[in-house]
Design a protein around this motif. Structure first.
Motif, PDB file in Angstrom:
ATOM      1  N   GLY A  96       0.783  -1.010   0.293  1.00  0.00           N
ATOM      2  CA  GLY A  96      -0.120  -0.008  -0.092  1.00  0.00           C
ATOM      3  C   GLY A  96       0.914   1.650   0.276  1.00  0.00           C
ATOM      4  O   GLY A  96       0.329   2.094   0.238  1.00  0.00           O
ATOM      5  N   ALA A  97       2.586   1.266  -0.292  1.00  0.00           N
ATOM      6  CA  ALA A  97       3.339   2.265  -0.400  1.00  0.00           C
ATOM      7  C   ALA A  97       2.725   3.491  -0.992  1.00  0.00           C
ATOM      8  O   ALA A  97       1.975   2.435  -2.243  1.00  0.00           O
ATOM      9  CB  ALA A  97       4.407   1.862  -0.597  1.00  0.00           C
ATOM     10  N   GLY A  98       3.387   4.929  -1.434  1.00  0.00           N
ATOM     11  CA  GLY A  98       2.827   5.294  -2.800  1.00  0.00           C
ATOM     12  C   GLY A  98       2.882   6.978  -2.828  1.00  0.00           C
ATOM     13  O   GLY A  98       3.292   6.841  -0.719  1.00  0.00           O
ATOM     14  N   GLY A  99       3.030   7.465  -3.531  1.00  0.00           N
ATOM     15  CA  GLY A  99       3.223   8.847  -3.270  1.00  0.00           C
ATOM     16  C   GLY A  99       3.392   9.257  -4.000  1.00  0.00           C
ATOM     17  O   GLY A  99       2.675   8.676  -5.558  1.00  0.00           O
ATOM     18  N   ASP A 100       3.670  10.758  -4.534  1.00  0.00           N
ATOM     19  CA  ASP A 100       3.953  11.752  -5.307  1.00  0.00           C
ATOM     20  C   ASP A 100       5.925  11.414  -5.956  1.00  0.00           C
ATOM     21  O   ASP A 100       6.470  11.553  -5.264  1.00  0.00           O
ATOM     22  CB  ASP A 100       3.878  13.293  -5.969  1.00  0.00           C
ATOM     23  N   LEU A 101       6.047  12.149  -7.258  1.00  0.00           N
ATOM     24  CA  LEU A 101       7.451  12.327  -7.908  1.00  0.00           C
ATOM     25  C   LEU A 101       6.972  13.134  -8.277  1.00  0.00           C
ATOM     26  O   LEU A 101       6.399  13.605  -9.214  1.00  0.00           O
ATOM     27  CB  LEU A 101       7.624  10.940  -8.632  1.00  0.00           C
ATOM     28  N   PRO A 102       8.651  13.715  -8.809  1.00  0.00           N
ATOM     29  CA  PRO A 102       8.623  14.739  -9.085  1.00  0.00           C
ATOM     30  C   PRO A 102       7.702  14.728 -11.106  1.00  0.00           C
ATOM     31  O   PRO A 102       7.793  13.658 -11.931  1.00  0.00           O
ATOM     32  CB  PRO A 102      10.489  15.835  -9.915  1.00  0.00           C
ATOM     33  N   ASP A 103       6.910  16.123 -11.133  1.00  0.00           N
ATOM     34  CA  ASP A 103       6.544  16.413 -12.604  1.00  0.00           C
ATOM     35  C   ASP A 103       7.713  15.742 -13.559  1.00  0.00           C
ATOM     36  O   ASP A 103       8.509  15.669 -13.170  1.00  0.00           O
ATOM     37  CB  ASP A 103       5.644  17.308 -13.139  1.00  0.00           C
ATOM     38  N   GLY A 104       6.949  14.924 -14.638  1.00  0.00           N
ATOM     39  CA  GLY A 104       8.034  14.764 -16.030  1.00  0.00           C
ATOM     40  C   GLY A 104       7.800  15.306 -17.211  1.00  0.00           C
ATOM     41  O   GLY A 104       6.793  15.827 -17.133  1.00  0.00           O
ATOM     42  N   THR A 105       8.578  15.790 -17.912  1.00  0.00           N
ATOM     43  CA  THR A 105       8.190  16.078 -19.110  1.00  0.00           C
ATOM     44  C   THR A 105       9.345  15.522 -20.892  1.00  0.00           C
ATOM     45  O   THR A 105      10.415  14.816 -20.413  1.00  0.00           O
ATOM     46  CB  THR A 105       8.974  17.470 -19.114  1.00  0.00           C
ATOM     47  N   PHE A 106       8.512  15.722 -22.044  1.00  0.00           N
ATOM     48  CA  PHE A 106       9.031  14.681 -22.821  1.00  0.00           C
ATOM     49  C   PHE A 106       8.886  16.429 -23.856  1.00  0.00           C
ATOM     50  O   PHE A 106       7.328  16.603 -24.025  1.00  0.00           O
ATOM     51  CB  PHE A 106       8.966  13.757 -22.896  1.00  0.00           C
ATOM     52  N   GLY A 107       9.201  16.439 -24.914  1.00  0.00           N
ATOM     53  CA  GLY A 107       9.148  17.263 -25.936  1.00  0.00           C
ATOM     54  C   GLY A 107       9.940  16.616 -27.224  1.00  0.00           C
ATOM     55  O   GLY A 107      10.501  15.600 -27.507  1.00  0.00           O
ATOM     56  N   ASN A 108       8.956  17.206 -28.481  1.00  0.00           N
ATOM     57  CA  ASN A 108       9.227  17.261 -29.833  1.00  0.00           C
ATOM     58  C   ASN A 108       9.239  17.916 -30.319  1.00  0.00           C
ATOM     59  O   ASN A 108       8.896  19.477 -30.269  1.00  0.00           O
ATOM     60  CB  ASN A 108       8.280  16.054 -30.239  1.00  0.00           C
ATOM     61  N   GLY A 109      10.514  18.449 -31.730  1.00  0.00           N
ATOM     62  CA  GLY A 109      10.515  19.510 -32.191  1.00  0.00           C
ATOM     63  C   GLY A 109       9.949  19.627 -33.646  1.00  0.00           C
ATOM     64  O   GLY A 109       9.982  17.878 -33.829  1.00  0.00           O
ATOM     65  N   GLN A 110       9.245  20.476 -34.115  1.00  0.00           N
ATOM     66  CA  GLN A 110       8.673  20.035 -35.183  1.00  0.00           C
ATOM     67  C   GLN A 110       8.284  21.690 -36.356  1.00  0.00           C
ATOM     68  O   GLN A 110       8.933  22.149 -35.477  1.00  0.00           O
ATOM     69  CB  GLN A 110       6.823  20.279 -34.812  1.00  0.00           C
ATOM     70  N   ALA A 111       9.146  21.608 -37.783  1.00  0.00           N
ATOM     71  CA  ALA A 111       9.483  22.601 -37.989  1.00  0.00           C
ATOM     72  C   ALA A 111       8.365  22.951 -38.661  1.00  0.00           C
ATOM     73  O   ALA A 111       7.466  22.424 -39.400  1.00  0.00           O
ATOM     74  CB  ALA A 111      10.263  22.008 -39.295  1.00  0.00           C
ATOM     75  N   VAL A 112       8.513  24.193 -38.777  1.00  0.00           N
ATOM     76  CA  VAL A 112       7.020  25.047 -38.706  1.00  0.00           C
ATOM     77  C   VAL A 112       8.161  26.206 -40.485  1.00  0.00           C
ATOM     78  O   VAL A 112       8.734  26.404 -39.776  1.00  0.00           O
ATOM     79  CB  VAL A 112       6.786  25.989 -38.090  1.00  0.00           C
ATOM     80  N   THR A 113       7.254  26.322 -40.819  1.00  0.00           N
ATOM     81  CA  THR A 113       7.685  27.342 -42.575  1.00  0.00           C
ATOM     82  C   THR A 113       6.488  28.683 -42.208  1.00  0.00           C
ATOM     83  O   THR A 113       5.554  28.110 -42.275  1.00  0.00           O
ATOM     84  CB  THR A 113       7.600  26.387 -43.541  1.00  0.00           C
ATOM     85  N   VAL A 114       6.922  29.531 -42.111  1.00  0.00           N
ATOM     86  CA  VAL A 114       6.063  30.709 -41.992  1.00  0.00           C
ATOM     87  C   VAL A 114       6.592  31.374 -43.013  1.00  0.00           C
ATOM     88  O   VAL A 114       7.132  31.690 -43.591  1.00  0.00           O
ATOM     89  CB  VAL A 114       6.355  31.846 -40.776  1.00  0.00           C
ATOM     90  N   GLN A 115       5.357  32.102 -43.778  1.00  0.00           N
ATOM     91  CA  GLN A 115       5.486  32.750 -45.186  1.00  0.00           C
ATOM     92  C   GLN A 115       5.115  34.768 -45.046  1.00  0.00           C
ATOM     93  O   GLN A 115       3.775  34.281 -44.335  1.00  0.00           O
ATOM     94  CB  GLN A 115       4.940  32.162 -46.204  1.00  0.00           C
TER      95      GLN A 115
END
Length: 361
Positions: free
Chosen positions: A335-354
């Motif tokens: 029954g143990a448990g608790g919180d861990l630090p928030d995690g992040t994960f990101g992706n890069g996407q190429a965007v063309t701006v005209q």
């Protein structure tokens, strides 16, 4: 006879370190197959021996959404001061097998050239520790390697985290192997003995979050000063779980770490842009989606989640970084448990701006 913890009476620390450095006290690493001393059955996880050698018990198994081949996952902790454990203590070998290995190692080192003087004395006292009940503060000695209790417990040893790059941290669990009866907790002085919380942290370290590409409208190519809508449908992502477990005779622990997406942060890849909302952080909606899909009739509206680029990307593109923040918690044995630090994960996407082209008549 007793002395101070981790120090043998009548032997200098340097001599002891030299004597012990040649004897491997580290149990098999958590990500690998069990270590095989000889040709023991590597498929077994319970530890033991056969006619060809000794195999050790300490192995952590991972399941769920985890990185392949025991590698680190792709989660980055939002707390820069949080790190997974660099090492821990876990079940290693039963009494008879531990005696076999230690006796062979000690004898081999005592017969090695130059292993006299203080170094030889250190090895002799190490032998006395496991054979003749020689101990020190908080650390009792053993009679004949506890072979009369074989099957009733195991010797525990240090396990190095193979994904820890700092050698000093990885080798900081430097106590000698110690005995733990089946079903009993390790002695309190061994603060780094394996627990559900340690397993949860290791599951966090190995967790693999999904690669999620944000939906954009306009897609890939947009115009200067034209709002670009961004969103993630509920069906695109869901909570992710990773489990770490250790299961040997008389000892079973497990912990499951769960990551739930809570927000999406947009970084346009240029300062010449405006994000919506201004913080760039789009929170999760009541239906577990993020943002709002673009549809006809919304052209004159401000997107709840999106970007307006203020300058053309020229002949290149802007690297839009879309990072999801995950709320991470864990539950484990008993029954143990608790919180861990928030995690992040990101992706890069190429965007063309005209630039918007206009025709003057």
């Amino acid at each position: 006879m007793t002395g101070s913890r981790r120090t043998f009476l009548g032997t200098s620390t340097v001599a002891l370190a030299l004597a012990l450095s040649a004897i491997i006290f580290t149990a098999p690493n958590s990500a690998a197959e069990p270590v095989d001393y000889g040709k023991g059955d590597g498929a077994e996880q319970s530890g033991g021996s056969n006619s060809t050698g000794i195999y050790a018990a300490a192995r952590i198994t991972y399941s769920g959404s985890v990185a392949p081949n025991g590698g680190s996952g792709n989660v980055t902790s939002a707390d820069v001061n949080w790190n997974p454990p660099p090492c821990w203590y876990a079940p290693y070998l039963g009494a008879k097998d531990f005696k076999k290995k230690m006796s062979q190692d000690i004898e081999s080192q005592m017969n090695a050239p130059g292993m006299g003087g203080h170094a030889g004395a250190a090895l002799s006292e190490l032998k006395r520790h496991y054979e003749d009940e020689y101990g020190w503060t908080d650390t009792p000695g053993y009679k004949d390697y506890n072979v009369d209790k074989d099957g009733e417990g195991m010797f525990w040893a240090a396990v190095e985290n193979p994904n820890e790059s700092d050698l000093l941290k990885r080798s900081s669990c430097n106590d000698l192997p110690f005995w733990v009866d089946n079903g009993e907790a390790p002695p309190p002085q061994y603060e780094q003995a394996i627990t559900p919380e340690i397993l949860a942290a290791l599951a966090y370290q190995h967790m693999q979050l999904p690669d999620t590409e944000v939906s954009l409208a306009p897609e890939q190519t947009t115009k200067v000063n034209l709002p670009t809508w961004a969103w993630l449908d509920k069906a695109v992502f869901d909570e992710v779980q990773a489990t770490a477990a250790i299961d040997v005779p008389g000892f079973n622990l497990q912990a499951t770490t769960t990551a739930r997406p809570v927000s999406l942060t947009l970084e346009p890849g240029t300062d010449d842009a405006v994000t919506y909302p201004a913080s760039g952080e789009c929170l999760i909606n009541n239906d577990d989606s993020i943002g709002e899909p673009y549809a006809k009739g919304k052209a004159d509206r401000t997107p709840p989640c999106g970007i307006t680029y203020l300058r053309s990307s020229g002949n290149g593109t802007y690297n839009l970084q879309a990072t999801i923040t995950w709320d991470i918690s864990w539950t484990g044995t008993g029954g143990a448990g608790g919180d861990l630090p928030d995690g992040t994960f990101g992706n890069g996407q190429a965007v063309t701006v005209q630039e918007i082209q206009s025709v003057n008549r």
